[in-house]
Scaffold this motif. Structure first.
Motif, PDB file in Angstrom:
ATOM      1  N   SER A 108      40.964  -3.915  26.635  1.00 17.10           N
ATOM      2  CA  SER A 108      41.610  -2.662  26.211  1.00 17.10           C
ATOM      3  C   SER A 108      40.986  -2.133  24.930  1.00 17.10           C
ATOM      4  CB  SER A 108      43.115  -2.891  25.993  1.00 17.10           C
ATOM      5  OG  SER A 108      43.316  -3.940  25.052  1.00 17.10           O
ATOM      6  N   GLY A 109      40.297  -3.024  24.191  1.00 19.06           N
ATOM      7  CA  GLY A 109      39.645  -2.613  22.948  1.00 19.06           C
ATOM      8  C   GLY A 109      38.145  -2.679  23.078  1.00 19.06           C
ATOM      9  N   GLU A 110      37.513  -3.458  22.220  1.00 15.25           N
ATOM     10  CA  GLU A 110      36.055  -3.572  22.216  1.00 15.25           C
ATOM     11  C   GLU A 110      35.543  -4.145  23.529  1.00 15.25           C
ATOM     12  OE1 GLU A 110      32.783  -6.346  19.940  1.00 15.25           O
ATOM     13  OE2 GLU A 110      34.478  -5.585  18.765  1.00 15.25           O
ATOM     14  N   GLN A 111      34.513  -3.483  24.084  1.00  9.31           N
ATOM     15  CA  GLN A 111      33.947  -3.953  25.345  1.00  9.31           C
ATOM     16  C   GLN A 111      32.865  -4.985  25.057  1.00  9.31           C
ATOM     17  OE1 GLN A 111      32.869  -0.718  27.932  1.00  9.31           O
ATOM     18  NE2 GLN A 111      34.890   0.199  27.829  1.00  9.31           N
ATOM     19  N   SER A 112      33.326  -6.219  24.869  1.00  2.60           N
ATOM     20  CA  SER A 112      32.423  -7.321  24.545  1.00  2.60           C
ATOM     21  C   SER A 112      33.141  -8.618  24.902  1.00  2.60           C
ATOM     22  CB  SER A 112      32.088  -7.314  23.045  1.00  2.60           C
ATOM     23  OG  SER A 112      33.273  -7.558  22.292  1.00  2.60           O
ATOM     24  N   ASP A 165      42.260 -10.096  25.123  1.00  2.00           N
ATOM     25  CA  ASP A 165      43.244  -9.799  26.167  1.00  2.00           C
ATOM     26  C   ASP A 165      43.430 -10.932  27.173  1.00  2.00           C
ATOM     27  OD1 ASP A 165      43.529  -7.339  25.000  1.00  2.00           O
ATOM     28  OD2 ASP A 165      42.304  -6.242  26.447  1.00  2.00           O
ATOM     29  N   TRP A 166      42.605 -11.975  27.072  1.00  2.00           N
ATOM     30  CA  TRP A 166      42.647 -13.047  28.087  1.00  2.00           C
ATOM     31  C   TRP A 166      43.893 -13.923  27.868  1.00  2.00           C
ATOM     32  CZ3 TRP A 166      38.312 -13.789  31.487  1.00  2.00           C
ATOM     33  CH2 TRP A 166      38.514 -14.795  32.439  1.00  2.00           C
ATOM     34  N   PRO A 167      44.697 -14.174  28.898  1.00  3.32           N
ATOM     35  CA  PRO A 167      45.915 -14.986  28.730  1.00  3.32           C
ATOM     36  C   PRO A 167      45.578 -16.467  28.581  1.00  3.32           C
ATOM     37  CG  PRO A 167      45.616 -14.408  31.042  1.00  3.32           C
ATOM     38  CD  PRO A 167      44.547 -13.684  30.285  1.00  3.32           C
TER      39      PRO A 167
END
Length: 556
Positions: free
Chosen positions: A386-390, A397-399
């Motif tokens: 949802s934020g930085e694409q890296s 965001d990973w649970p």
């Protein structure tokens, strides 16, 4: 229901064993001006006979293997004069049609207004060969539109079209006596003579005039003057004498071409990166959407691959992991690049699998482009940062692993051989087991052609887009360091740091780690640069025109 065309077949029906001919207008030069009907006709052609100026515009729409007889004759006389000699197009067309072929005869502009297609049509009619005409955007209409010069206004001004190469005294007398708009087709070195004919025929010397060369293409240039001053404008601007003197131009004479009006209406040449040659160090496949975006800003993208992708040296690890996907070994699969998607897809196809093999497995993508590649494969990712694409953004965001809700604790991570360990370490910290598998290897690409290398080092490019640190290292390694007049645009701080370590001055930094935001940032830079030149009363030039020995072009 959508409307249908009455001419939807690829070509008119053949009779008496003959083929057929489609006379097709390819427009003034912008490939986007081809009509839908033109594209249909090109797709069905057996033989494509096109004027040299539009061959590349139309050939890409023809099927593979289409015959393209050359119209240009190379001989000593034409080479010395700089003007190509054309073969007899009528004989080429008739010969192919008599042989039962579906022929597309493509001309610049419109078949009815530009060139001599009428004679070829009469030849077809005399032998009973069926033909059709697909109109195109006429050069005398399309070029002024791209130059920001309306030919008519609310008062319904009279418009006259004149070909200076064939106009006689009577023609000049008629348009000289008129106060309407005159659109003159001529060549660059004959503009002053045409202006003189109009003045001699009665037009006032202070009548506004625009002259456009390379119309509707990114090589377009427009000069504004009056009938009485155009020769002096060309002389002061060192426009002539020039090897380009024989090139065709469109001159518009009349009040609608006045400079004050063109300043507001010149929508094409005022694009932020108009005419800029922009180096895109990515593969053609990766650069497609980025290049399209650059073209929308008026740029001319030049794609140079800096890396090549090869299979892993030992494929067994990848083969075991893909089989594990099918047997339920994994809870997640994480894709960190488009190349990773491609590698897994190719392995699936090798085993006769498709996107259904992902059923029951959660899929993560590191960013929008990787997600788009998955969607193209038929897989909708469950997680995109949802934020930085890296990798760091993906971990945000990973649970964490939860033994109650996650029946399996293993993640399949197909990646490049040179990828960083950030994602692996972060997933382990979240409680996951990771199968870190080399799906492909990245190797330095072969050097580009010599003329490209020379343009990079000699300042022939206006800007270069660096999308990663590796593109900086690899481009410098295979082609040399970009010239100091070239604008350097980087996708993020890490890439900018690498560029500076290689002695490059970073001019543009993307606000987000996205190739499309990087292109936007370069366009904003070009827009500010253009505005500053206009405010200072200076000519708008491209960065490459500042290099030593570069010819400075002035647009009055």
């Amino acid at each position: 229901m959508s409307p249908t065309s009455p001419t939807t077949s690829p070509a008119p029906a053949a009779v008496f064993g003959h083929g057929s001919v489609t006379f097709l207008g390819a427009g003034p030069g912008d490939p986007g001006l081809l009509t839908l009907r033109a594209v249909e006709a090109l797709a069905g052609a057996d033989v494509l006979i096109a004027e040299p100026e539009v061959l590349e515009v139309v050939r890409c729409h023809a099927r593979a293997g289409v015959s393209t007889p050359e119209l240009t004759v190379v001989d000593e006389a034409s080479t010395a004069a700089g003007v190509p000699v054309l073969r007899d197009a009528t004989n080429l067309v008739m010969e192919a049609a008599r042989g039962g072929k579906r022929v597309v005869r493509a001309v610049t502009g419109d078949p009815g207004l530009d060139g001599n297609a009428g004679q070829e049509m009469l030849a077809c009619a005399s032998e009973g060969i069926p033909f059709e005409v697909v109109p195109g955007v006429a050069t005398a209409v399309g070029v002024p539109a791209y130059a920001g010069v309306p030919l008519r206004d609310a008062q319904g001004t009279d418009v006259r079209f004149v070909d200076a190469r064939t106009a006689d005294d009577r023609c000049w007398t008629e348009v000289g006596a008129s106060d309407g708009t005159v659109v003159v087709s001529t060549t660059l070195d004959a503009v002053a003579a045409a202006a003189g004919e109009l003045v001699a025929a009665g037009r006032k010397p202070d009548t506004p005039l625009t002259v456009t060369i390379g119309g509707t293409t990114t090589r377009q240039r427009t000069w504004t003057a009056t009938l009485g001053t155009i020769a002096q404008v060309f002389k002061q601007g060192k426009v002539l004498p020039s090897p380009e003197g024989h090139r065709p131009v469109i001159a518009v004479v009349g009040e609608r071409s006045a400079p004050a009006q063109r300043d507001q209406l010149a929508w094409f040449e005022s694009k932020p990166l108009f005419g800029w040659r922009v180096l895109v160090p990515r593969t053609k496949e990766q650069a497609a959407s980025l290049s399209d975006q650059l073209r929308s800003y008026g740029a001319v993208p030049h794609e140079v691959p800096t890396i090549a992708v090869e299979p892993p040296r030992t494929p067994q690890q990848m083969e075991r992991a893909v089989k594990g996907l099918v047997t339920g070994r994994y809870e997640w699969i994480a894709f960190t690049s488009v190349n990773a998607v491609k590698a897994v897809r190719e392995k699936f196809e090798e085993y006769g699998l498709d996107a259904r093999a992902f059923a029951g497995i959660k899929v993560a993508a590191v960013g929008e482009q990787t997600a788009a590649a998955l969607v193209d494969f038929g897989v909708k990712p469950d997680l995109v940062p949802s934020g930085e694409q890296s990798a760091a953004g993906l971990l945000e965001d990973w649970p964490p692993y939860d033994p109650v809700f996650d029946p399996i604790d293993r993640v399949f991570l197909p990646r490049a051989d040179i990828a960083t360990e950030t994602l692996v370490a972060g997933l382990i910290e979240l409680g996951w087991e990771v199968d870190d598998v080399t799906a492909y290897r990245t190797v330095r690409a072969s050097p580009p052609p010599a003329d490209t290398r020379e343009a990079i080092k000699g300042g022939g490019f206006d800007a270069v887009l660096f999308t990663s640190s590796s593109t900086v290292r690899n481009l410098v390694g295979i082609a040399g360091k970009p010239h100091n007049v070239t604008v350097i645009a980087c996708i993020g701080p890490a890439t900018a740091k690498t560029a500076e370590e290689h002695g490059l001055r970073v001019d543009v930094l993307s606000p987000e780690p996205s190739v499309h935001k990087l292109a936007e940032a370069l366009a904003d830079f070009g827009l500010r640069r253009r505005a500053a030149a206009l405010e200072a009363g200076d000519p708008v030039t491209r960065p490459s025109e500042r290099r030593p020995g570069a010819r400075r072009r002035r647009t009055t």
